[in-house]
Design an enzyme around this catalytic site. Structure first.
Site, PDB file in Angstrom:
ATOM      1  N   VAL A  51       0.839  -1.202   0.000  1.00  0.00           N
ATOM      2  CA  VAL A  51       0.000   0.000   0.000  1.00  0.00           C
ATOM      3  C   VAL A  51       0.876   1.254   0.000  1.00  0.00           C
ATOM      4  CG1 VAL A  51      -1.748   1.312   1.281  1.00  0.00           C
ATOM      5  CG2 VAL A  51      -1.908  -1.185   1.158  1.00  0.00           C
ATOM      6  N   CYS A  52       1.967   1.208   0.723  1.00  0.00           N
ATOM      7  CA  CYS A  52       2.822   2.395   0.896  1.00  0.00           C
ATOM      8  C   CYS A  52       3.257   3.051  -0.411  1.00  0.00           C
ATOM      9  CB  CYS A  52       4.032   2.061   1.752  1.00  0.00           C
ATOM     10  SG  CYS A  52       3.605   1.565   3.434  1.00  0.00           S
ATOM     11  N   PRO A  53       3.740   2.302  -1.402  1.00  0.00           N
ATOM     12  CA  PRO A  53       4.191   3.001  -2.607  1.00  0.00           C
ATOM     13  C   PRO A  53       3.056   3.694  -3.359  1.00  0.00           C
ATOM     14  CG  PRO A  53       4.274   0.629  -2.951  1.00  0.00           C
ATOM     15  CD  PRO A  53       3.990   0.862  -1.494  1.00  0.00           C
TER      16      PRO A  53
END
Length: 180
Positions: A51-53
């Protein structure tokens, strides 16, 4: 007991970071305040996750809009600057960041994550917290939520613009609309 942070002076910070030009440097709240800038400080759990990128690159893709609003964006995790740089040097098609227009800071001692109330102590990682701090250092907005959910850049920009009006903004207010 949880202590209220909004409306109070934001916890000060200085952290090592990978800057937009991929060099190592430092970021600090005091520097942003000295330059009369708003600070959009966001925490994420870990580099090289899924999810972070999506949210980190979404913020970078819209960075010019933050810059137009006199805001500096700083992303933070408990990873090292070396891990940040490796992730930045990874192509987006390979779940990397490729290039960012703002710094990624390394909170390796967990102090800043703890001070902002987002540290998951037993895991050593941060929740997804977003904090908007005015140029005087007052924390004016915060959201903290589960690590499975990415942030909405449109909403972050809308809130920043609402705060900058200095007025009362009703529900569903959008830039250009009247305040109360």
């Amino acid at each position: 007991m949880v202590e209220r942070m909004v409306g109070k002076q934001a916890p000060d910070f200085t952290m090592e970071a990978v800057l937009a030009d991929k060099s190592f440097g430092k970021v600090s709240l005091q520097e942003n305040m000295k330059n009369d800038k708003w600070t959009v400080l966001f925490f994420y759990p870990m580099d090289f996750t899924f999810v972070c990128p999506t949210e980190i690159t979404a913020m970078s893709d819209r960075y010019d809009e933050f810059e137009d609003l006199d805001a500096e964006v700083i992303g933070v995790s408990t990873d090292t600057i070396h891990t940040h740089l490796a992730w930045i040097n990874t192509d987006r098609k390979d779940n990397g960041l490729e290039q960012l227009k703002y710094p990624l800071a390394a909170d390796t001692n967990h102090e800043v994550s703890r001070n902002y109330g987002v540290l998951i102590e037993d895991e050593g990682i941060a929740l997804r917290g977003l904090f908007i701090i005015n140029p005087e250092g007052e924390l004016q907005y915060q959201t903290v939520f589960h690590n499975n959910i990415g942030r909405d850049v449109d909403e972050t920009l809308r809130v920043l613009q609402a705060l900058q009006t200095g007025g009362l903004c009703p529900a569903n207010w959008r830039p250009g609309q009247k305040t109360l």
